[in-house]
Design a protein around this motif. Sequence first.
Motif, short mmCIF file in Angstrom:
data_model
loop_
_atom_site.label_atom_id
_atom_site.label_comp_id
_atom_site.label_asym_id
_atom_site.label_seq_id
_atom_site.Cartn_x
_atom_site.Cartn_y
_atom_site.Cartn_z
N LEU A 158 0.88 -1.03 0.05
CA LEU A 158 0.06 -0.02 0.07
C LEU A 158 0.82 1.30 -0.18
CD1 LEU A 158 -2.98 -0.72 2.40
CD2 LEU A 158 -2.89 -0.66 -0.05
N LEU A 159 1.89 1.28 0.76
CA LEU A 159 2.82 2.29 0.91
C LEU A 159 3.65 2.54 -0.25
CD1 LEU A 159 4.64 2.92 4.17
CD2 LEU A 159 2.41 3.64 3.29
N SER A 176 1.35 4.03 -2.84
CA SER A 176 1.05 5.36 -2.52
C SER A 176 2.35 6.17 -2.95
CB SER A 176 1.10 5.55 -1.10
OG SER A 176 0.81 6.80 -0.60
N TYR A 209 -5.77 0.70 -9.07
CA TYR A 209 -6.59 1.62 -8.28
C TYR A 209 -5.75 2.71 -7.98
CZ TYR A 209 -10.08 -1.79 -7.07
OH TYR A 209 -11.37 -2.75 -7.38
N LEU A 218 -7.15 12.49 -7.52
CA LEU A 218 -8.16 12.95 -6.51
C LEU A 218 -7.25 13.44 -5.29
CD1 LEU A 218 -10.38 9.99 -6.73
CD2 LEU A 218 -10.73 12.37 -7.66
N ARG A 219 -7.76 14.24 -4.63
CA ARG A 219 -7.20 14.77 -3.43
C ARG A 219 -7.23 13.66 -2.20
NH1 ARG A 219 -9.44 18.90 -0.86
NH2 ARG A 219 -11.25 18.68 -2.10
N VAL A 220 -8.05 12.60 -2.33
CA VAL A 220 -8.06 11.83 -1.13
C VAL A 220 -7.31 10.58 -1.64
CG1 VAL A 220 -10.40 12.75 -0.10
CG2 VAL A 220 -10.44 10.88 -2.17
N ARG A 221 -6.58 10.64 -2.58
CA ARG A 221 -5.73 9.31 -3.07
C ARG A 221 -5.27 8.77 -1.81
NH1 ARG A 221 -0.57 9.09 -3.77
NH2 ARG A 221 -0.17 11.31 -3.33
N GLU A 222 -4.49 9.14 -0.92
CA GLU A 222 -3.83 8.19 0.16
C GLU A 222 -4.60 7.43 0.80
OE1 GLU A 222 -1.68 11.19 2.44
OE2 GLU A 222 -1.57 12.52 0.85
N THR A 223 -5.97 8.03 0.99
CA THR A 223 -6.83 7.04 1.99
C THR A 223 -7.63 6.21 0.97
OG1 THR A 223 -7.99 9.28 1.74
CG2 THR A 223 -6.92 8.43 4.10
N LEU A 224 -7.80 6.56 -0.30
CA LEU A 224 -8.81 5.90 -0.97
C LEU A 224 -8.41 4.76 -1.40
CD1 LEU A 224 -11.75 5.98 -2.35
CD2 LEU A 224 -10.65 7.15 -4.29
N PRO A 253 -6.15 2.39 0.01
CA PRO A 253 -6.34 1.21 0.85
C PRO A 253 -7.63 0.55 0.77
CG PRO A 253 -4.89 3.04 1.60
CD PRO A 253 -5.36 3.29 0.36
N VAL A 254 -8.59 1.54 1.21
CA VAL A 254 -9.80 0.84 1.31
C VAL A 254 -10.35 0.17 0.04
CG1 VAL A 254 -11.18 3.02 0.63
CG2 VAL A 254 -12.07 1.41 2.42
N LEU A 255 -9.90 0.62 -1.03
CA LEU A 255 -10.21 0.26 -2.44
C LEU A 255 -9.56 -1.33 -2.38
CD1 LEU A 255 -10.91 2.87 -4.98
CD2 LEU A 255 -12.79 1.62 -3.71
N LEU A 313 -7.73 -3.21 -0.39
CA LEU A 313 -7.54 -4.22 0.41
C LEU A 313 -8.54 -5.53 0.25
CD1 LEU A 313 -6.45 -3.59 4.07
CD2 LEU A 313 -5.30 -4.61 2.16
N GLN A 321 -13.70 6.38 4.51
CA GLN A 321 -12.46 5.61 3.66
C GLN A 321 -11.72 4.85 4.89
OE1 GLN A 321 -10.53 8.41 1.13
NE2 GLN A 321 -12.69 8.83 0.18
N PHE A 350 -11.68 0.95 5.90
CA PHE A 350 -10.18 0.28 5.86
C PHE A 350 -9.94 -0.32 7.08
CE2 PHE A 350 -5.77 0.89 7.11
CZ PHE A 350 -5.00 0.17 6.17
N GLU A 408 3.84 10.73 2.71
CA GLU A 408 3.17 9.56 3.02
C GLU A 408 3.97 8.54 3.42
OE1 GLU A 408 1.08 9.12 -0.70
OE2 GLU A 408 1.26 11.28 -1.20
#
Lengths: 219, 219, 259, 224, 224
Positions: free
Chosen positions: D67-68, D71, D151, D158-164, D166-168, D170, E27, E31, E162
């Motif tokens: 994930l990192l 990212s 993903y 998007l501005r929410v890339r960092e959090t989006l 992972p949730v998609l 996993l 999100q 997660f 990040e």
Amino acid sequence: MHPVVRLRSAVCLLGRFPALAGVDLDVHQGEVVLLAGGNGAGKTTLLRVLAGLLPLHSGEASVLGHDLAVDRRTHRRRLALVGHETGCYDDLTVRENLTFFTRAVGRSADDVDAALGALGLGPLADVRHGRLSAGQRRRLAIAVGLARAPDLLLLDEPHAGLDADGREALDDVLRSACDQARTVVLASHELDRVRALADREVTLVSGRSTTAPLKAGVR
Amino acid sequence: MHPVVRLRSAVCLLGRFPALAGVDLDVHQGEVVLLAGGNGAGKTTLLRVLAGLLPLHSGEASVLGHDLAVDRRTHRRRLALVGHETGCYDDLTVRENLTFFTRAVGRSADDVDAALGALGLGPLADVRHGRLSAGQRRRLAIAVGLARAPDLLLLDEPHAGLDADGREALDDVLRSACDQARTVVLASHELDRVRALADREVTLVSGRSTTAPLKAGVR
Amino acid sequence: MTLLKPAFGRALGWVTLAALVVLALFGLWGAPPDAVQGDAQRLMYLHVPAAWIAYLAFGITALASGLWLWPRTRSMVWDRVAGASAELGVLFTALTLVLGALWGRPVWGVWWAWDARLVTTAVLFFLYVGYLALRQVPTSPEARARRCAIAALIAFVDVPIVHFSVTWWRTLHQQATVFDPSLKANIHGVMAFTLWFGALAFTLLYVYLLDRRYRLAALEEGRDDRELDVAIAERVAGAGTPEARRPSGSVEAPAGVSR
Amino acid sequence: MNLFQEAALVAGKDLRIEARARVTLQQVLPFGLIVLLLFAFALDPDRGVLRRVAPGLFWVTVLLAALLAISRAYSVESENGAIDALRMSGLDPAGLFLGKAAAVAVELVVLEAVLTGGVVLFFDVGIGSLGPLVLASIAATVGVAATGTLYGVLAAGLRVRETLVPVLLLPVVSPVLLGATRAWEAAIDGAPSDAWPWIGLLSIFAVLYVAVGMLAFGPLLEEA
Amino acid sequence: MNLFQEAALVAGKDLRIEARARVTLQQVLPFGLIVLLLFAFALDPDRGVLRRVAPGLFWVTVLLAALLAISRAYSVESENGAIDALRMSGLDPAGLFLGKAAAVAVELVVLEAVLTGGVVLFFDVGIGSLGPLVLASIAATVGVAATGTLYGVLAAGLRVRETLVPVLLLPVVSPVLLGATRAWEAAIDGAPSDAWPWIGLLSIFAVLYVAVGMLAFGPLLEEA
Ligand code: HEM
Ligand SMILES: Nc1ncnc2c1ncn2[C@@H]1O[C@H](COP(=O)(O)OP(=O)(O)OP(=O)(O)O)[C@@H](O)[C@H]1O
Ligand SMILES: Nc1ncnc2c1ncn2[C@@H]1O[C@H](COP(=O)(O)OP(=O)(O)OP(=O)(O)O)[C@@H](O)[C@H]1O
Ligand SMILES: [Mg+2]
Ligand SMILES: [Mg+2]
């Protein structure tokens, strides 16, 4: 001959906001067109529509012979968009960045060198992008556009941040574009400067176009 | 009276690069100083040094009576820096952003309204920052600086991206700064425009300063 | 603005309500209590239809996403159907999980067991929770439709793989310990009827809710041409701002558009 | 340029950036090792348990580190509006996808190699049959790199890339977690025949998502 | 404005942004739940270990979700060069720290509440004595929010934010992981007396890092 750019009552929505609310535009091969208009008039939006980055909600658009309603991607190889940001990687040098985007369209190292020279970036060729000043970045952005030798060059406020030398260099770029029959659409607030070079001026007012000829009968 | 800004052989390193290589500068209360110089000359670096964002490697710097070698933070409440980016939050509206940064220095809602009016942002007050065009953002950045009613206003290429109206508004801001004995240091490539308003011009060349009086004996 | 004719939609609402009432009557009193589980087993009449309808809903989401992606059938209608159906699917999956947990407590003595079917159901739930999170991210409607359509298909493709992996996980090593498949073996006539009737009632409920949700989405997007004309007129008059006509604030072009 | 030359151009660019910034090596890798340690720590170093659950822990850790890594792969594309430049680059999206996924895969392989060492060391795990273990790891890596790249681009603008992401990501890669864990268990136990079905599953996953990625990367790269 | 008014201004700003963008809710929270589920499953739940390791899993999950929450808290400060604006804002760094940490803590509390429900449900864990459990969770949350906010700002201006924050933060919060896990174990077993020393440790950690944060936030906010 077909026009390079042809827009008819183009409407483009950003969210639900009609950033373009009916734009007509024809740009012919080899023209340099100044896109004028106040802040928020829709210049950036228009350029992004032409680049195929934004879809139209209604109206017609064709660029370099491609109908954008059908295909917004193929014409990009023959086009360059110079926006507010360079689109370059901070950890790569000026030359590496240029080379990457130039090789992507199959151009050679000569084009890179020519573009470096034209924008006075020679001494900075091996500096990483992350270390460039605002004006140096702007020069690099223009150089990337130039090195791709596009048939249509879209420039969004290219003067912003350039010093006097840089503006001279930009003028030269525009002039040689004229000579090479390259088409340029340029959004700018430096009206006087650009008017001296442009063939035609199109003013956007609140998302609509109002055209006026500038130099009579040059092309 | 002490000068508002006093630099003596200021050297500032970015990484290992001496972006400022010995700058002397005095700015007095109420002056509007134009900071000129080519791309990469060090204007942005100088403004960031004055704002206390970058430390000096050697030399002396005092701003608003604070020796920056001792304290680079306290004077910031009385100072505003308008850089290339707005520093605002995309999800907050224009007014919310302005209010946040204005309340941070204890100013009131009136200052916010005045700044909104001065930059012609009234109609956009409830639009989220993320939806603003480049020029609208630039206006907001200036408005934030203004609403904080700083004793020293640092502007980094404030003209970039502004349309004709915006530039008029900016000129008015500078003029009223003169009237209110507010000090302004302004980096710009719009030399002609700014020269008409500035009291003095300082040119940076490769990280060094060369001063020349502009309007003789105004103050 | 709606999938069904408004009058038909209203009628469907009443029919659904009636069906649910009948289901409740049958489920609570009509059907006999289970020989082994007693009254707890009555949860079946909700649990199982909920699971089936969840599958149906995700199937419809995938179908609608495909129809959006197919150039000839591309229409925002499909995007809204996909979104609405996915929401209902998540809702019904949640219902399945909750009812299953409630059922499991008396029958198994635990809320949750690490059974293959349970785990796949939970992963399914999260797959589509992610999809819904993606739908909430502000972008322009077209961009969102494209992203979400592809994401829905990616998720859908994943469902069988998840199913196999989870099932194998259980079966290759050891047998399922708690889930008792013999349950449905000798299902009573009235019970069977109630179950099937439950499925029917839930299908009606699904269609009704889909229609409602679709209508809401269409209203939120508010992009019928009349409204657009007003927006354009405002814009041309120099009066409109990007925020003026925005009730929900859910639609926004991506960062970077205007920089 | 053909597809593979374009992919090589992109992968080369990404790996060169990594060679300069060393983010994967100096940040993601230590992160993976720390997570591994923390797990061991949190799960009560009651040796017996730890050894048995080592494969699961290993793959959970790999996923988190991945994930990192993903990212990071897209943080590079987000600075200075590079994503627009990529859109305008004229590169074939399939080539872009292959290039970026290959770069991520290379980074993940290095990561896994070191983490495997970590597991062997910390958890006192011996490896019965190396072949299936390596095969399973490769298939899993390709699958994770492909889905992650896919993903990643979906969220890139998007501005929410960092959090989006992972949730998609996993839930989608959960089969990889299960499959790779089982394959490892089999390989550690020296029972390769148990590993093959899982390696098959992992390979199907990888091939499927590489194919989906090559098709879907283009439309996802477009912002609208 | 005094310190607490400034903190309230900052926290209000952050929570308003969260109320608009709902990133933590939509999100980060899912997660956390999926991590809980997948971890548990990868550790092979039938072997009876799950119930015993539930507290550890819970806190590892909370930490991972916290990493995302902190990443988000500073992604907001990185857009449009907001970090420079914060530096120039004239706000007392201690107030800034308290405000941002408070916003993160509020988000984490919501997250933990939901995840606790997940643990109770999935892992069939009964809670013996609620008081110590809640106290331990609050102390741990404050500690994590404080350290996270502190390390977040350290990396805020950097391009590798990040990836840097996780690798810096995880080792530092490992005492929280340990303490909170033990306290939870005690609380679940209904042995509150065993929990108190750990709650004490967590409280010391929290107080310590809040204090360190108030002092160090200023210097760290400055870019060297
Ligand atoms: C949280 C716990 C549970 C979950 C997530 C769950 C999930 C599901 C799902 C997804 C289905 C539909 C499967 C299909 O038709 O392919 C289903 C069916 C069914 N469930 Fe559950 N369930 C749970 C607990 C229970 C419990 C406790 C019982 C009773 C002992 C139960 C009995 C049934 C029965 C009888 C069916 C229908 C039979 C069939 O179609 O195979 N479930 N459940
Ligand atoms: N991070 C950095 N590391 C090393 N050198 C840097 C860094 N940032 C900027 N520089 C160099 O410092 C010099 C001064 O940069 P500065 O941004 O102050 O210029 P400027 O006068 O503002 O130019 P412009 O008109 O282009 O904005 C430039 O030559 C630039 O290449
Ligand atoms: N993401 C968005 N959502 C909604 N409206 C937007 C968005 N981005 C821009 N707008 C609006 O669209 C209009 C046109 O923006 P655009 O960036 O094209 O203007 P512009 O002519 O380039 O202005 P400038 O001279 O300031 O760069 C502006 O009024 C702006 O507020
Ligand atoms: Mg613009
Ligand atoms: Mg500058």
